[in-house]
Write an enzyme that holds these catalytic residues in place. Structure first.
Site, PDB file in Angstrom:
ATOM      1  N   CYS A 292      78.268  34.376  54.333  1.00 17.79           N
ATOM      2  CA  CYS A 292      78.511  33.029  54.883  1.00 17.79           C
ATOM      3  C   CYS A 292      79.726  32.328  54.256  1.00 17.79           C
ATOM      4  O   CYS A 292      80.428  31.575  54.937  1.00 17.79           O
ATOM      5  CB  CYS A 292      77.266  32.161  54.742  1.00 17.79           C
TER       6      CYS A 292
ATOM      7  N   GLY B 135      71.754  28.775  51.687  1.00 16.22           N
ATOM      8  CA  GLY B 135      72.420  30.079  51.627  1.00 16.22           C
ATOM      9  C   GLY B 135      71.558  31.134  50.960  1.00 16.22           C
ATOM     10  O   GLY B 135      71.778  32.332  51.129  1.00 16.22           O
TER      11      GLY B 135
ATOM     12  N   THR C  99      61.457  34.343  61.359  1.00 20.18           N
ATOM     13  CA  THR C  99      60.867  33.181  60.680  1.00 20.18           C
ATOM     14  C   THR C  99      61.814  32.525  59.684  1.00 20.18           C
ATOM     15  O   THR C  99      61.580  31.397  59.249  1.00 20.18           O
ATOM     16  CB  THR C  99      59.603  33.601  59.891  1.00 20.18           C
TER      17      THR C  99
ATOM     18  N   HIS D 223      78.755  25.173  53.266  1.00 24.17           N
ATOM     19  CA  HIS D 223      79.477  25.664  52.084  1.00 24.17           C
ATOM     20  C   HIS D 223      80.880  25.042  52.084  1.00 24.17           C
ATOM     21  O   HIS D 223      81.656  25.211  53.040  1.00 24.17           O
ATOM     22  CB  HIS D 223      79.594  27.191  52.126  1.00 24.17           C
TER      23      HIS D 223
HETATM   24  N1  LIG Z   1      71.052  31.872  54.564  1.00 24.41           N
HETATM   25  C1  LIG Z   1      72.338  32.042  54.834  1.00 24.41           C
HETATM   26  O1  LIG Z   1      73.151  31.086  54.732  1.00 24.41           O
HETATM   27  C2  LIG Z   1      72.859  33.390  55.234  1.00 24.41           C
HETATM   28  C3  LIG Z   1      74.170  33.467  55.732  1.00 24.41           C
HETATM   29  C4  LIG Z   1      74.687  34.707  56.084  1.00 24.41           C
HETATM   30  C5  LIG Z   1      73.897  35.836  55.997  1.00 24.41           C
HETATM   31  N2  LIG Z   1      72.632  35.743  55.516  1.00 24.41           N
HETATM   32  C6  LIG Z   1      71.831  36.974  55.471  1.00 24.41           C
HETATM   33  O2  LIG Z   1      70.908  36.903  56.572  1.00 24.41           O
HETATM   34  C7  LIG Z   1      69.685  37.551  56.222  1.00 24.41           C
HETATM   35  C8  LIG Z   1      68.542  36.549  56.397  1.00 24.41           C
HETATM   36  O3  LIG Z   1      68.763  35.462  55.498  1.00 24.41           O
HETATM   37  P1  LIG Z   1      67.837  34.163  55.484  1.00 24.41           P
HETATM   38  O4  LIG Z   1      68.587  33.208  54.624  1.00 24.41           O
HETATM   39  O5  LIG Z   1      67.428  33.774  56.853  1.00 24.41           O
HETATM   40  O6  LIG Z   1      66.549  34.696  54.665  1.00 24.41           O
HETATM   41  P2  LIG Z   1      65.034  34.172  54.719  1.00 24.41           P
HETATM   42  O7  LIG Z   1      64.984  32.734  55.072  1.00 24.41           O
HETATM   43  O8  LIG Z   1      64.458  34.627  53.426  1.00 24.41           O
HETATM   44  O9  LIG Z   1      64.382  35.042  55.909  1.00 24.41           O
HETATM   45  C9  LIG Z   1      64.151  36.427  55.778  1.00 24.41           C
HETATM   46  C10 LIG Z   1      63.482  36.964  57.035  1.00 24.41           C
HETATM   47  O10 LIG Z   1      63.231  38.366  56.853  1.00 24.41           O
HETATM   48  C11 LIG Z   1      61.834  38.638  57.022  1.00 24.41           C
HETATM   49  N3  LIG Z   1      61.407  39.686  56.096  1.00 24.41           N
HETATM   50  C12 LIG Z   1      61.385  39.651  54.748  1.00 24.41           C
HETATM   51  N4  LIG Z   1      60.919  40.819  54.251  1.00 24.41           N
HETATM   52  C13 LIG Z   1      60.620  41.595  55.328  1.00 24.41           C
HETATM   53  C14 LIG Z   1      60.094  42.914  55.475  1.00 24.41           C
HETATM   54  N5  LIG Z   1      59.780  43.671  54.415  1.00 24.41           N
HETATM   55  N6  LIG Z   1      59.924  43.407  56.722  1.00 24.41           N
HETATM   56  C15 LIG Z   1      60.257  42.657  57.790  1.00 24.41           C
HETATM   57  N7  LIG Z   1      60.760  41.401  57.721  1.00 24.41           N
HETATM   58  C16 LIG Z   1      60.940  40.890  56.498  1.00 24.41           C
HETATM   59  C17 LIG Z   1      61.146  37.316  56.709  1.00 24.41           C
HETATM   60  O11 LIG Z   1      59.874  37.329  57.336  1.00 24.41           O
HETATM   61  P3  LIG Z   1      58.594  36.579  56.671  1.00 24.41           P
HETATM   62  O12 LIG Z   1      58.822  35.112  56.856  1.00 24.41           O
HETATM   63  O13 LIG Z   1      57.453  37.091  57.475  1.00 24.41           O
HETATM   64  O14 LIG Z   1      58.556  36.990  55.225  1.00 24.41           O
HETATM   65  C18 LIG Z   1      62.119  36.325  57.328  1.00 24.41           C
HETATM   66  O15 LIG Z   1      61.930  36.281  58.729  1.00 24.41           O
HETATM   67  C19 LIG Z   1      69.870  38.082  54.791  1.00 24.41           C
HETATM   68  O16 LIG Z   1      70.312  39.420  54.835  1.00 24.41           O
HETATM   69  C20 LIG Z   1      70.969  37.164  54.232  1.00 24.41           C
HETATM   70  O17 LIG Z   1      71.693  37.767  53.188  1.00 24.41           O
HETATM   71  C21 LIG Z   1      72.080  34.545  55.156  1.00 24.41           C
END
Ligand SMILES: NC(=O)c1ccc[n+]([C@@H]2O[C@H](COP(=O)([O-])OP(=O)(O)OC[C@H]3O[C@@H](n4cnc5c(N)ncnc54)[C@H](OP(=O)(O)O)[C@@H]3O)[C@@H](O)[C@H]2O)c1
Length: 350
Positions: free
Chosen positions: A147, A177, A12, A239
């Site tokens: 990232c 991010g 999601t 970025h």
């Molecule tokens: N955003 C970036 O630019 C970026 C770049 C590189 C790496 N990352 C890394 O990629 C990962 C995801 O980042 P994001 O930015 O996509 O974060 P996000 O938008 O906050 O999404 C987090 C996801 O994890 C799920 N989640 C949260 N708590 C959970 C739990 N206890 N059990 C199972 N699922 C859970 C959420 O589901 P719900 O919606 O149901 O809560 C959602 O699908 C992180 O580790 C982040 O550090 C992010």
């Protein structure tokens, strides 16, 4: 040929939904399971709030969320899982899945610095993938860099032959991010925040690991000095990084420009479905790159957002300066992971 059954964990979120987009009609992988937090179990993907242009892909809209239970993934014959979970959740789930034979391609930071886990950016360190053979589980974990680190290290590709001694960088990082919902609007709207928790140490240690050599079965980090300021700005995606590098040599500006313009991906990567035809784009225009215009570069269509962009090149004696831009959600996250899995597929490691 039969496609490899895959799952998206964290489907999601802003990274998770980019995985979905990249998996539509993928030539190697077939989406067969999705997971997110417990409140989603039993709901269909179309109930999730859209985080990507074009919305939830129609082909996947009716897939039902499974619990994050490795047994369920095994029962569904999942071979690989793309992880977009928060690091604390990933820490348990990814290791447990690897114990059950699942190959994990993760965006989370939980295992990046483990000595037998590669931080893979295939154009730079495709050879590091072999280190997964040292993991003591039937499956394995491959990570992406943070990232910002991804954008920086990709921009170093044409510079490496000139010999890097030291670098000083300042990043201007988009709000996506921080994931969804991310920062409170009142913190970031009309503002710039000169601190992102843990970002600067990650940038330093990940950059030297990624660019390290693979000797006698171990990754030996590059011995560069890296100094960083990571700053949050109110752009949405992309970025931007201002980079200042001290070299061992003294190339001319034209030599550095030609190295950037003529850079081509190694044969191990060329032709993979999510690899851009041209990995690094360059401009002499004084006001580019800009996130608003340049964040979705890369061809073919499947590789949009996978190319990085370099501009503002200056070379004086042994100092190079430039500005680079990368898409944090595609090249810096979901697209990078899919490319890693494609490399593993090509190398017979799936
Ligand atoms: N955003 C970036 O630019 C970026 C770049 C590189 C790496 N990352 C890394 O990629 C990962 C995801 O980042 P994001 O930015 O996509 O974060 P996000 O938008 O906050 O999404 C987090 C996801 O994890 C799920 N989640 C949260 N708590 C959970 C739990 N206890 N059990 C199972 N699922 C859970 C959420 O589901 P719900 O919606 O149901 O809560 C959602 O699908 C992180 O580790 C982040 O550090 C992010």
């Amino acid at each position: 040929m039969e496609k490899v059954r895959c799952a998206v964990l964290g489907a999601t979120g802003v990274v998770g939904q980019n995985f979905l987009r990249l998996l539509v009609d993928h030539p190697y992988f077939e989406l067969a399971a999705i997971c997110a937090s417990d409140m989603r179990i039993g709901q269909s993907l179309k109930s999730a709030k859209e985080q990507i242009d074009g919305g939830i892909p129609k082909a996947f809209a009716d897939i039902i969320f499974d619990p994050i239970d490795v047994g369920v993934l095994v029962d569904k014959k999942i071979k690989i899982a793309f992880s977009a979970l928060p690091a604390d959740v990933a820490k348990n789930v990814e290791k447990e899945a690897a114990k059950q034979g699942i190959k994990i391609f993760s965006n989370a930071g939980a295992y990046r610095m483990d000595k037998d886990v590669p931080i893979l950016i295939p154009e730079i360190n495709h050879a590091h993938l072999d280190i997964v053979k040292q993991q003591d589980t039937p499956g394995y974990i491959v990570t992406n860099a943070n990232c910002t680190t991804t954008g920086l290290t990709m921009a170093l590709l044409p510079i490496l032959p000139f010999g890097i001694r030291k670098m000083v960088v300042a990043s201007y990082q988009a709000i996506s991010g921080a994931g969804y919902p991310g920062l409170p609007a009142l913190d970031i709207f009309g503002n710039v925040i000169p601190y992102i928790q843990n970002e600067e140490p990650k940038l330093r240690r990940e950059t030297t690991k990624i660019c390290g050599t693979f000797q006698n079965g171990a990754i030996v980090p590059a011995d560069w000095e890296v100094y960083a300021h990571c700053i949050r700005v109110q752009t949405v995606i992309g970025h931007l990084i201002s980079v200042h590098i001290e070299l061992d040599s003294q190339p001319t500006r034209e030599e550095v420009k030609q190295a950037i313009v003529n850079y081509t991906s190694p044969p191990e990567v060329a032709g993979l479905p999510t690899a851009p035809e041209q990995t690094i784009l360059f401009s002499e225009e004084p006001d580019r790159p800009q996130p608003r215009y340049d964040v979705l570069l890369g061809a073919p269509e499947r590789a949009r957002g996978m190319a990085i962009f370099i501009g503002r090149l200056e070379v004086e004696r042994n100092i190079i300066r430039f500005v680079t831009l990368s898409n944090n959600l595609v090249r810096g996250a979901a697209g990078g992971s899919v490319l890693n899995a494609e490399l593993a597929y090509r190398k017979g490691l799936l």
